[in-house]
Structures are given as C-alpha cells and as structure tokens.
Scaffold this active site. Structure first.
Site, PDB file in Angstrom:
ATOM      1  N   SER A 142       8.134   0.408  -6.512  1.00 20.11           N
ATOM      2  CA  SER A 142       8.546  -0.864  -5.929  1.00 20.11           C
ATOM      3  C   SER A 142      10.072  -1.022  -5.993  1.00 20.11           C
ATOM      4  CB  SER A 142       7.804  -2.005  -6.637  1.00 20.11           C
ATOM      5  OG  SER A 142       7.951  -3.213  -5.958  1.00 20.11           O
ATOM      6  N   ASP A 155       0.121  -3.495   2.206  1.00 20.69           N
ATOM      7  CA  ASP A 155       1.409  -3.810   1.591  1.00 20.69           C
ATOM      8  C   ASP A 155       2.407  -4.154   2.699  1.00 20.69           C
ATOM      9  OD1 ASP A 155       3.808  -3.883   0.185  1.00 20.69           O
ATOM     10  OD2 ASP A 155       3.610  -1.876  -0.679  1.00 20.69           O
ATOM     11  N   HIS A 174      -0.025  -3.771  -2.732  1.00 22.89           N
ATOM     12  CA  HIS A 174       1.217  -3.275  -3.308  1.00 22.89           C
ATOM     13  C   HIS A 174       1.092  -2.937  -4.792  1.00 22.89           C
ATOM     14  CE1 HIS A 174       5.631  -2.965  -3.605  1.00 22.89           C
ATOM     15  NE2 HIS A 174       5.553  -3.684  -4.702  1.00 22.89           N
TER      16      HIS A 174
END
Length: 344
Positions: free
Chosen positions: A175, A281, A311
């Site tokens: 991320s 996502d 995600h």
C-alpha cells in the site's frame, strides 16, 4: 474499456465477509483509531492467524535499531532487523528492505512482523523492517526521506545486518509502503551512492503509483485504463473517499514522480518488479498500467491479481485460501526476484 472490471466480483469464499464489511463501513477511519487498529488489533490478529506457520525462534535473531533521519531535527526512526540463524559466524544473506503500509498516517514494524519472520527463515534472507514518521504531523516527503536515510545506512553497512547486497538487494512494501518502495527505486537508480549498490528487485503489494488527481498527465492509452477508482469507489476496506482522505493528510504533490512513480520521465534501469494486485481495490488498475510501462522500458515483471479481494485482503483474510495463496505467491515472488541477483 473495462479490461479488469471482472476482478471486482467478490471472491465467493469471502463474499459474505465483504457484505458485512460493506454494511458496517461508515466513511474514512479517524487517524487515531486507524493507528490503534493497525498497531494493536490487526497485528495481534495476524500473529494469531499465522501462529502455526511461524518458525521456531531458534531459526532467526531479531534486533531493533534506532536511526537518525539526518535532516537536522534530531528525529530517529525504528528499524527491525530479522536475520536467519547462521550456519557459520560470518554467513551473509540477501537483503530485503521492507516498508509498512497504513496510508502514510499509521502502521509500524509490528504490522508485518510475523510474515517477515516467516520469509526470513524460509528464504534465509536478512530483513530490515523500517518505520517512518507519519502524516499529517509529518507530510511528504518526510516518510520517503526517513526510509531513504535508513536504507542508505543499511546499504553502506551491510555487515551490520549480516547481509551481502551481491546476493540480492530487494525493496518492498504494501500500500503506502508500496508507493514508497516504487519511489525509492526511482531515487536509488539516479543516486550516485547506489551506483555500486544497485537494487536487484522490488516487491510492490497493492501499491499506489499515481495520485488520482494526476491521471490527466498520462497518455490516453493509459489514462483510459484507470477505471478502478470509480468501479471500486465503495469497496469494503478502502474506498475512494478514504484514499483521498489519506492523500490529503500526506500532501504529496500529485505530479511529483516520488508521489506518482508512474509519471517518472523514464523507467529504464529500474530493478525487476513483483507486483500483487487486489481486484476489489480502487488502486487496482494503476498497478496493471505500471507493469505495462515497466515492460515497455525493458524492466522484467511478474504480476498476480486476486479477483474479488479488497485492498486490505491479505491481512484480513489471512486464514482463508486467498490469504494463504497471497503469502505463498509473495514468498515465491521474492524467490523469483532473488534469481536476478548476480551471485545468488
């Protein structure tokens, strides 16, 4: 064009979980609550979920270091070194430099600690798990500079971490950590200090590689493929609204290549990339575009997508089949990256 829209269909194994998550989703999480959740709740849940996979503590050694950020503020950041048990006192291992996620506003070394211990023991690599100062108290490019300062020290002193960069020098993150890893790969490529110590691989997990406000800077052939921010705008775990909230706190200039690595003038000379993408996502499509741009510039890549997974799926669904597959793929992907080092 909806090339990857099918990836938004929920994975049947977790469909009910996703439904419940969506019902309980009530806007972006407050930073204080998010920090508490990632540092304490999620990390504890993950450790419990992976208990049966964790190697014996005799298989590795752990040492924490505090590093000066070098910006004159006197600030220090924590990095945790996990080293395989040695078969000889002077044994050296490939180096894996890891950067945690958390939207630049949360997270710490404990988040991914159990997974990194598993990777360290199974692949016999030295892991440096790096923290950085968080936004909004410390905005862009503080996180990037903090990670760079630690990485430069590690690369300049590999013996301190029982590492041999010639055996492999990989950077990775999830991320926000994936964003920082991709940005650092660009920075290191152009940094004279790293000319003799080049990265040999990058592991990018659910990375943000372009600020959504900079989509317009891309050629139409790529811009037209970035549909997931709208297709998955209400996705459980990470919505379009929550993405923008984190970006507002981070204050990274949308067109800066260290915020949006996809916008770099050139991607030639970057290390091979292993990329993992969540189908459900908002960030999904930019990872696919990034792989295409890397390939166009002669960079070897391997990308694996996880249909219908949100995600944060590799954390939340660690005990499900998709979580197990994600971790196995990650381990195999790092092994693949190690294959590119000159003296493995």
């Amino acid at each position: 064009m909806a090339e990857y829209a099918y990836l938004s269909t929920p994975d049947p194994e977790i469909a009910e979980d996703l439904r419940v998550m969506s019902e309980n989703q009530d806007g972006p999480m407050d930073n204080t609550i998010l920090r508490e959740y990632l540092s304490n709740v999620l990390s504890a849940d993950l450790r419990k979920a992976l208990e049966s996979e964790l190697p014996s503590e005799s298989k590795y050694d752990v040492k924490d270091f505090m590093f000066d950020t070098g910006d004159g503020s006197g600030a220090k950041v924590l990095a945790r070194n996990i080293v395989p048990a040695k078969s000889a006192p002077d044994e050296k291992f490939p180096l894996f430099f890891w950067i945690h996620g958390g939207g630049w506003v949360a997270g710490d070394v404990n988040m991914d600690d159990p997974m990194l211990r598993i990777i360290c023991a199974n692949l016999r690599i030295s892991v440096v798990n790096c923290e950085y100062r968080l936004s909004p108290e410390h905005v862009f490019p503080t996180a990037l500079n903090d990670c760079y300062a630690v990485l430069k020290h590690v690369a300049g002193n590999p013996d301190q971490f029982s590492a041999s960069l010639e055996k492999g020098f990989i950077i990775g993150g999830a991320s926000a950590g994936g964003n920082l890893s991709a940005a650092l790969a660009l920075r290191l490529r152009d940094d004279p200090f790293f000319k003799e110590k080049p990265l040999t691989g990058q592991s990018l997990i659910i990375p943000m590689v372009i600020h959504p406000d900079a989509y317009s800077e891309l050629p139409e052939e790529y811009r037209s493929q970035l549909l997931s921010m709208e297709q998955n705008k209400n996705a459980p775990g990470s919505s379009k609204e929550s993405v923008y909230k984190l970006l507002t706190d981070y204050q990274g200039p949308p067109k800066d290549p260290y915020m949006s690595p996809l916008l770099a003038d050139s991607h030639k000379g970057l290390p091979p990339a292993f990329i993992q993408v969540a189908g459900l996502d908002p960030l999904r499509d930019e990872a696919f575009v990034y792989e295409k741009v890397l390939n166009k510039n002669g960079v070897s890549t391997k990308l694996i997508a996880y249909p219908g997974v949100p995600h944060s799926g590799w954390y939340i669904f660690a005990t499900k089949e998709v979580g197990k597959k994600w971790r196995k793929d990650w381990q195999d992907g790092i092994q693949w990256l190690l294959g590119f080092s000159s003296k493995n």
